[in-house]
Motif scaffolding. Structure first.
Motif, PDB file in Angstrom:
ATOM      1  N   HIS A 199      49.658 155.265 -20.905  1.00 29.92           N
ATOM      2  CA  HIS A 199      49.689 156.725 -20.947  1.00 29.92           C
ATOM      3  C   HIS A 199      48.410 157.384 -20.456  1.00 29.92           C
ATOM      4  CE1 HIS A 199      50.712 160.738 -22.467  1.00 29.92           C
ATOM      5  NE2 HIS A 199      51.940 160.282 -22.551  1.00 29.92           N
ATOM      6  N   ASN A 200      47.231 156.884 -20.854  1.00 32.03           N
ATOM      7  CA  ASN A 200      46.002 157.629 -20.617  1.00 32.03           C
ATOM      8  C   ASN A 200      44.828 156.679 -20.402  1.00 32.03           C
ATOM      9  OD1 ASN A 200      43.526 158.924 -22.587  1.00 32.03           O
ATOM     10  ND2 ASN A 200      44.208 160.143 -20.860  1.00 32.03           N
ATOM     11  N   LEU A 201      43.893 157.068 -19.509  1.00 32.20           N
ATOM     12  CA  LEU A 201      42.663 156.316 -19.291  1.00 32.20           C
ATOM     13  C   LEU A 201      41.455 157.226 -19.504  1.00 32.20           C
ATOM     14  CD1 LEU A 201      43.298 154.199 -16.053  1.00 32.20           C
ATOM     15  CD2 LEU A 201      43.294 153.395 -18.411  1.00 32.20           C
ATOM     16  N   HIS A 202      40.352 156.609 -19.916  1.00 34.79           N
ATOM     17  CA  HIS A 202      39.103 157.344 -20.096  1.00 34.79           C
ATOM     18  C   HIS A 202      37.942 156.369 -19.918  1.00 34.79           C
ATOM     19  CE1 HIS A 202      36.150 160.150 -21.775  1.00 34.79           C
ATOM     20  NE2 HIS A 202      35.697 159.145 -22.500  1.00 34.79           N
ATOM     21  N   THR A 203      36.881 156.816 -19.233  1.00 34.59           N
ATOM     22  CA  THR A 203      35.683 156.008 -19.051  1.00 34.59           C
ATOM     23  C   THR A 203      34.568 156.551 -19.929  1.00 34.59           C
ATOM     24  OG1 THR A 203      36.299 155.579 -16.748  1.00 34.59           O
ATOM     25  CG2 THR A 203      34.041 155.093 -17.386  1.00 34.59           C
ATOM     26  N   ASP A 204      33.966 155.692 -20.751  1.00 35.36           N
ATOM     27  CA  ASP A 204      32.891 156.165 -21.632  1.00 35.36           C
ATOM     28  C   ASP A 204      31.531 155.973 -20.955  1.00 35.36           C
ATOM     29  OD1 ASP A 204      32.006 153.533 -21.985  1.00 35.36           O
ATOM     30  OD2 ASP A 204      33.063 153.264 -23.877  1.00 35.36           O
ATOM     31  N   ARG A 205      30.456 156.352 -21.669  1.00 30.82           N
ATOM     32  CA  ARG A 205      29.122 156.330 -21.068  1.00 30.82           C
ATOM     33  C   ARG A 205      28.601 154.911 -20.824  1.00 30.82           C
ATOM     34  NH1 ARG A 205      24.778 155.711 -24.607  1.00 30.82           N
ATOM     35  NH2 ARG A 205      25.295 155.558 -26.823  1.00 30.82           N
ATOM     36  N   HIS A 206      29.219 153.906 -21.460  1.00 30.26           N
ATOM     37  CA  HIS A 206      28.838 152.522 -21.231  1.00 30.26           C
ATOM     38  C   HIS A 206      29.494 151.945 -19.971  1.00 30.26           C
ATOM     39  CE1 HIS A 206      26.957 152.346 -25.185  1.00 30.26           C
ATOM     40  NE2 HIS A 206      28.071 152.818 -25.718  1.00 30.26           N
ATOM     41  N   GLY A 207      30.441 152.680 -19.416  1.00 32.76           N
ATOM     42  CA  GLY A 207      31.195 152.173 -18.273  1.00 32.76           C
ATOM     43  C   GLY A 207      32.462 151.458 -18.670  1.00 32.76           C
ATOM     44  N   TRP A 208      32.781 151.399 -19.968  1.00 34.03           N
ATOM     45  CA  TRP A 208      34.037 150.805 -20.406  1.00 34.03           C
ATOM     46  C   TRP A 208      35.188 151.756 -20.081  1.00 34.03           C
ATOM     47  CZ3 TRP A 208      31.671 149.811 -25.865  1.00 34.03           C
ATOM     48  CH2 TRP A 208      30.897 148.644 -25.826  1.00 34.03           C
ATOM     49  N   VAL A 209      36.315 151.180 -19.727  1.00 35.53           N
ATOM     50  CA  VAL A 209      37.527 151.950 -19.500  1.00 35.53           C
ATOM     51  C   VAL A 209      38.442 151.777 -20.698  1.00 35.53           C
ATOM     52  CG1 VAL A 209      39.569 152.246 -18.053  1.00 35.53           C
ATOM     53  CG2 VAL A 209      37.360 151.739 -16.994  1.00 35.53           C
ATOM     54  N   TRP A 210      38.879 152.891 -21.266  1.00 34.22           N
ATOM     55  CA  TRP A 210      39.773 152.876 -22.423  1.00 34.22           C
ATOM     56  C   TRP A 210      41.187 153.239 -21.984  1.00 34.22           C
ATOM     57  CZ3 TRP A 210      38.427 151.290 -27.272  1.00 34.22           C
ATOM     58  CH2 TRP A 210      37.061 151.098 -27.505  1.00 34.22           C
ATOM     59  N   ALA A 211      42.160 152.442 -22.426  1.00 33.04           N
ATOM     60  CA  ALA A 211      43.557 152.686 -22.084  1.00 33.04           C
ATOM     61  C   ALA A 211      44.335 153.003 -23.354  1.00 33.04           C
ATOM     62  CB  ALA A 211      44.165 151.464 -21.392  1.00 33.04           C
ATOM     63  N   GLY A 212      44.962 154.160 -23.367  1.00 32.92           N
ATOM     64  CA  GLY A 212      45.846 154.523 -24.463  1.00 32.92           C
ATOM     65  C   GLY A 212      47.275 154.157 -24.112  1.00 32.92           C
ATOM     66  N   THR A 213      47.950 153.442 -25.018  1.00 32.70           N
ATOM     67  CA  THR A 213      49.294 152.953 -24.723  1.00 32.70           C
ATOM     68  C   THR A 213      50.293 153.394 -25.776  1.00 32.70           C
ATOM     69  OG1 THR A 213      49.214 150.869 -25.982  1.00 32.70           O
ATOM     70  CG2 THR A 213      48.205 150.886 -23.783  1.00 32.70           C
ATOM     71  N   TRP A 214      51.525 153.260 -25.401  1.00 35.70           N
ATOM     72  CA  TRP A 214      52.646 153.538 -26.284  1.00 35.70           C
ATOM     73  C   TRP A 214      53.151 152.197 -26.829  1.00 35.70           C
ATOM     74  CZ3 TRP A 214      54.764 158.710 -26.356  1.00 35.70           C
ATOM     75  CH2 TRP A 214      55.843 158.875 -27.215  1.00 35.70           C
ATOM     76  N   GLY A 215      52.652 151.845 -28.012  1.00 41.59           N
ATOM     77  CA  GLY A 215      53.109 150.597 -28.627  1.00 41.59           C
ATOM     78  C   GLY A 215      52.018 149.662 -29.068  1.00 41.59           C
ATOM     79  N   ASP A 216      50.878 149.647 -28.331  1.00 44.99           N
ATOM     80  CA  ASP A 216      49.825 148.686 -28.630  1.00 44.99           C
ATOM     81  C   ASP A 216      48.461 149.322 -28.843  1.00 44.99           C
ATOM     82  OD1 ASP A 216      51.019 145.809 -28.302  1.00 44.99           O
ATOM     83  OD2 ASP A 216      51.847 146.985 -26.662  1.00 44.99           O
ATOM     84  N   LEU A 236      45.002 150.942 -28.454  1.00 49.09           N
ATOM     85  CA  LEU A 236      43.963 151.081 -27.437  1.00 49.09           C
ATOM     86  C   LEU A 236      43.538 149.733 -26.870  1.00 49.09           C
ATOM     87  CD1 LEU A 236      41.537 153.581 -29.226  1.00 49.09           C
ATOM     88  CD2 LEU A 236      43.108 154.120 -27.355  1.00 49.09           C
ATOM     89  N   SER A 237      43.170 149.759 -25.592  1.00 49.73           N
ATOM     90  CA  SER A 237      42.513 148.608 -24.969  1.00 49.73           C
ATOM     91  C   SER A 237      41.206 149.077 -24.361  1.00 49.73           C
ATOM     92  CB  SER A 237      43.391 147.986 -23.881  1.00 49.73           C
ATOM     93  OG  SER A 237      44.495 147.316 -24.423  1.00 49.73           O
ATOM     94  N   ARG A 238      40.160 148.269 -24.542  1.00 49.70           N
ATOM     95  CA  ARG A 238      38.870 148.542 -23.917  1.00 49.70           C
ATOM     96  C   ARG A 238      38.648 147.501 -22.833  1.00 49.70           C
ATOM     97  NH1 ARG A 238      33.888 147.041 -27.321  1.00 49.70           N
ATOM     98  NH2 ARG A 238      34.282 145.075 -26.221  1.00 49.70           N
ATOM     99  N   VAL A 239      38.451 147.970 -21.604  1.00 52.12           N
ATOM    100  CA  VAL A 239      38.356 147.074 -20.449  1.00 52.12           C
ATOM    101  C   VAL A 239      36.970 147.166 -19.838  1.00 52.12           C
ATOM    102  CG1 VAL A 239      39.319 146.490 -18.194  1.00 52.12           C
ATOM    103  CG2 VAL A 239      40.816 147.378 -20.009  1.00 52.12           C
ATOM    104  N   GLY A 240      36.298 146.047 -19.790  1.00 55.71           N
ATOM    105  CA  GLY A 240      35.010 145.913 -19.126  1.00 55.71           C
ATOM    106  C   GLY A 240      34.928 144.518 -18.552  1.00 55.71           C
ATOM    107  N   ASP A 241      33.805 143.827 -18.749  1.00 61.23           N
ATOM    108  CA  ASP A 241      33.747 142.419 -18.358  1.00 61.23           C
ATOM    109  C   ASP A 241      34.738 141.604 -19.169  1.00 61.23           C
ATOM    110  OD1 ASP A 241      31.764 142.975 -16.524  1.00 61.23           O
ATOM    111  OD2 ASP A 241      30.141 142.547 -17.937  1.00 61.23           O
ATOM    112  N   THR A 242      34.947 142.031 -20.417  1.00 60.74           N
ATOM    113  CA  THR A 242      35.959 141.434 -21.280  1.00 60.74           C
ATOM    114  C   THR A 242      36.914 142.534 -21.731  1.00 60.74           C
ATOM    115  OG1 THR A 242      34.577 141.774 -23.243  1.00 60.74           O
ATOM    116  CG2 THR A 242      34.361 139.661 -22.092  1.00 60.74           C
ATOM    117  N   ILE A 243      37.963 142.128 -22.399  1.00 61.83           N
ATOM    118  CA  ILE A 243      38.973 143.074 -22.874  1.00 61.83           C
ATOM    119  C   ILE A 243      39.088 142.967 -24.387  1.00 61.83           C
ATOM    120  CG2 ILE A 243      41.433 143.679 -22.824  1.00 61.83           C
ATOM    121  CD1 ILE A 243      41.499 142.668 -19.949  1.00 61.83           C
ATOM    122  N   ALA A 244      39.104 144.127 -25.035  1.00 53.26           N
ATOM    123  CA  ALA A 244      39.280 144.168 -26.490  1.00 53.26           C
ATOM    124  C   ALA A 244      40.452 145.076 -26.821  1.00 53.26           C
ATOM    125  CB  ALA A 244      38.014 144.674 -27.173  1.00 53.26           C
TER     126      ALA A 244
END
Length: 743
Positions: free
Chosen positions: A384-401, A403-411
């Motif tokens: 549904h939605n993406l956002h980049t924070d000041r650390h350079g991480w990309v946050w993904a908002g989803t329908w069902g799961d 948040l995901s945080r995407v950088g060198d690793t994924i959380a």
């Protein structure tokens, strides 16, 4: 919340007059520089033309000359005017013709001639196929069979035909899925049956009685009236239906059914030398000497829907599954097909310039060294939605799961390791439609949480510690569970809901200290919000709150604090043809407001308040439904997410700057052709502008860095060279030279 800026803004709609013809529309492309990113993975038809494989896809037209290299890509911005392409042929005179949504295209790359097709209301419709008979083109559409003259007046519609025997279409007209010309006969594969007529006198095709129908009513063995393809092969006519392959036995007035792919949809029929190739949901086969043999599909994810042979290589397309090529061995994926998918949910740009795309159903990809690489986030339903924070991480908002945080690793953050909650006590299904950050804090919406949680708040420096999360919800005064959008500004959180308007929640300096928190709800009956059905909330750079709703756009009068009894929302009068639903709001470095809707893109000029509206008809916008807007703060480019791909509008000024030494005027030369033309500057701060003649005489003194080519008396100045001086609020000065050309 007080604001020192001028509270008066002008919002004027500029409505262009549009002349609608029965067939051809006048279409003007905007002056902006557009790029389209789409996927060529969904093939409709393949043709071998001039030793190249031409592929008509839902993402445009692709011409492949070598399996080891990218092919030539054509889309709405470089020749086609559309990306929704259904067919391509080469006529007897070697001219290529292309059909697509709303357009027949005389193809010549970027110099192509487009003939838009529209009904009496000006609404475009789908074109599905085209056949050449030398003098005319026969075009199959969703509304009619169209006879098109290639020669009269440079190309025009001669006639159209909608009544074929006693066809009983499901809709007012039948889709013409395919056309075959056999001598003087014309065969049509339609959504309501197979029909044939003598075309030697096209005027006679107007009479339904001059058509012969093959449908379920006459031939029960068909089992369906959905005819998808028709092909002439070795003096016989074959039809591909939603129920299998049939031979039309005209001598005995019957249809002969083949056992191959029986009961399955036939997607394409291709005659190649002494063979008829059959592409179907039930397999890939070839008919020779009256016998169908199954062919290998090794290496394919599913059965192919179309294909063609080029020398020793066979090319096939898998429906929404990519393009493949093979010889005697297994098929191999052709990797140069653009975006992984066209249904784009949102885009984010990292500080290092990495483009991240979240698709509604295909996951998340990043463009790394020219290749789209999938990052494996959890997404059980849709993104549904993406956002980049000041650390350079990309946050993904989803329908069902969550948040995901995407950088060198994924959380992953959901109900088990954050303050987000699922839709049930024992149901971890977690919906986070919106996410934003500010400093060290993250704010995520939480839709339909079972316990009333509305917003999850986390400390970015310690998200893996559960105590670093808190939540806001019903107990804190946010009494709706339909949370769809959140944004944060200077201690205040805007929470948009799908049924109860907007909550403004004051968090104060310490986000985790609730002792000084306050909340107020804005809705239709209080503070005059345009609608309680909110789509998006967004703070401007000065803290003014803008709210896009299902029925218009509202902005809070920033002369008042959000808790001031005199404060209220002001409705923005949208231009005719745009809105009323607003799906996205964004602000660029020039304080322009960009709005996404179901029917296009709009810009409110940050200086004049004037509107500009962009649609797929008057610009390079790939689709009129804009679901999200992203501005690359490093380049100023605008990324527009749509269900049909990604449009990028290049910034006309590059990255806005606060350094007067780096400021330049645009456009330069400044060509003045109307009262709407203005000279602007890529300066991101407030400044005054003075314009001088080369003799040093003052021409204009202006409070904003924008000039309409008039002097202080309102009179148009003559063409020539002028000097400008910009002075910012601190007294710093920038100078430059411009050339004004008056048309």
């Amino acid at each position: 919340m007080a604001h020192s800026q001028n509270t008066t803004r002008r919002f004027r709609s500029k409505v262009a007059l549009v002349t609608v013809f029965l067939v051809c529309l006048s279409i003007t492309v905007s002056a902006a520089d557009w790029t389209t990113w789409t996927s060529f993975n969904d093939a409709r038809r393949m043709r071998l033309i001039d030793d190249a494989v031409w592929v008509a896809t839902s993402g445009g037209l692709l011409a492949i000359s070598d399996a080891g290299f990218p092919g030539a890509q054509f889309s709405n911005v470089n020749g086609l005017g559309t990306i929704d392409v259904t067919d391509i042929i080469q006529a007897a005179d070697l001219q290529k013709w292309v059909t697509g949504y709303g357009r027949l295209i005389k193809f010549d790359g970027s110099n192509s001639t487009r003939y838009p097709f529209a009904d009496n209301n000006g609404d475009m419709f789908h074109l599905y196929c085209v056949k050449d008979d030398g003098e005319y083109l026969w075009v199959g559409t969703e509304r009619a069979l169209v006879l098109f003259s290639k020669n009269i007046d440079g190309g025009q519609i001669q006639d159209s035909y909608q009544l074929f025997d006693d066809l009983n279409p499901t809709f007012p007209t039948s889709d013409i899925n395919d056309i075959e010309l056999v001598g003087d006969s014309i065969w049509l594969a339609t959504s309501s049956g197979l029909v044939v007529a003598d075309r030697s006198n096209p005027k006679l095709l107007k009479a339904p009685a001059n058509w012969t129908k093959y449908g379920v009513g006459e031939y029960a063995e068909l089992g369906t009236d959905e005819i998808l393809r028709v092909a002439a092969f070795e003096s016989e006519v074959y039809v591909g239906t939603a129920n299998g392959l049939f031979l039309v036995d005209q001598v005995n007035d019957t249809l002969i059914r083949y056992g191959f792919a029986a009961g399955r949809s036939i997607r394409d029929l291709k005659v190649e030398n002494d063979s008829l190739f059959i592409y179907s949901d039930g397999g890939f086969g070839v008919l020779t000497s009256g016998v169908v043999s199954a062919l290998s599909t090794t290496g394919l994810p599913s059965t192919p829907c179309t294909g063609v042979r080029a020398g020793m290589i066979r090319w096939v397309g898998v429906q929404e599954g990519g393009l493949y090529h093979g010889g005697s061995g297994a098929y191999e994926l052709y990797p140069y097909t653009g975006l992984p998918n066209n249904n784009v949910a949102d885009v984010a740009i990292t500080p290092t310039g990495v483009v991240t795309v979240l698709f509604q159903f295909e996951g998340l990809y990043q463009l790394l060294e020219g290749t789209w690489v999938q990052r494996p986030i959890n997404m059980s339903f849709r993104g549904h939605n993406l956002h980049t924070d000041r650390h350079g991480w990309v946050w993904a908002g989803t329908w069902g799961d969550g948040l995901s945080r995407v950088g060198d690793t994924i959380a992953q953050y959901s109900s088990h390791n954050s303050s987000l909650q699922g839709v049930g006590v024992n149901d971890p299904y977690t919906v986070a439609m919106s996410v934003t950050t500010s400093g060290d804090h993250l704010f995520a919406s939480n839709l339909d949480a079972y316990d009333g949680t509305a917003v999850a708040i986390g400390n970015l420096s310690s998200l893996d510690v559960l105590d670093s999360w808190i939540s806001l919800g019903a107990a804190d005064g946010i009494t709706s569970k339909k949370i769809v959008s959140v944004d944060y500004y200077a201690g205040g959180l805007a929470v948009g809901t799908g049924q109860a308007g907007v909550f403004y929640y004051w968090l104060g300096a310490n986000v985790f200290d609730k002792s000084d928190d306050r909340v107020v709800r804005f809705h239709e009956g209080f503070k005059y919000l345009a609608s309680d059905v909110v789509r998006v909330v967004k703070f401007a750079s000065d803290g003014e709150l803008w709210v896009g709703t299902s029925f218009g756009l509202s902005r809070y009068n920033y002369a008042f604090d959000y808790f001031d009894s005199y404060g209220r929302f002001v409705d923005i009068n949208l231009p005719a043809g745009f809105g009323p639903e607003i799906t996205a709001v964004e602000f660029d470095g020039r304080n322009n407001v960009w709005l996404g809707g179901r029917n296009g893109l709009a810009r409110i000029d940050g200086i004049t308040g004037d509107f500009a509206v962009y649609t797929s008809r008057n610009s390079g916008l790939v689709d009129d439904e804009v679901v999200n807007i992203t501005i690359d703060e490093f380049t100023g480019d605008l990324y527009l997410s749509t269900p049909r791909g990604l449009s990028v509008m290049a910034s006309m000024i590059g990255r806005p700057t606060a350094n007067l030494d780096s400021v330049y005027a645009f456009p330069n030369p400044f060509v003045v052709g109307s009262a709407d033309d203005r000279l602007n500057f890529n300066f991101s701060r407030q400044a005054t502008l003075r314009v001088f003649s080369v003799a040093g005489e003052v021409v204009a003194n202006l409070p904003e860095p924008s000039w309409d080519g008039r002097n202080d008396h309102g009179q148009p100045v003559a063409s020539g060279v002028y000097l400008y001086v910009l002075t910012d609020e601190d007294g710093n000065v920038g100078r430059g030279k411009i050339l004004l050309v008056r048309e």
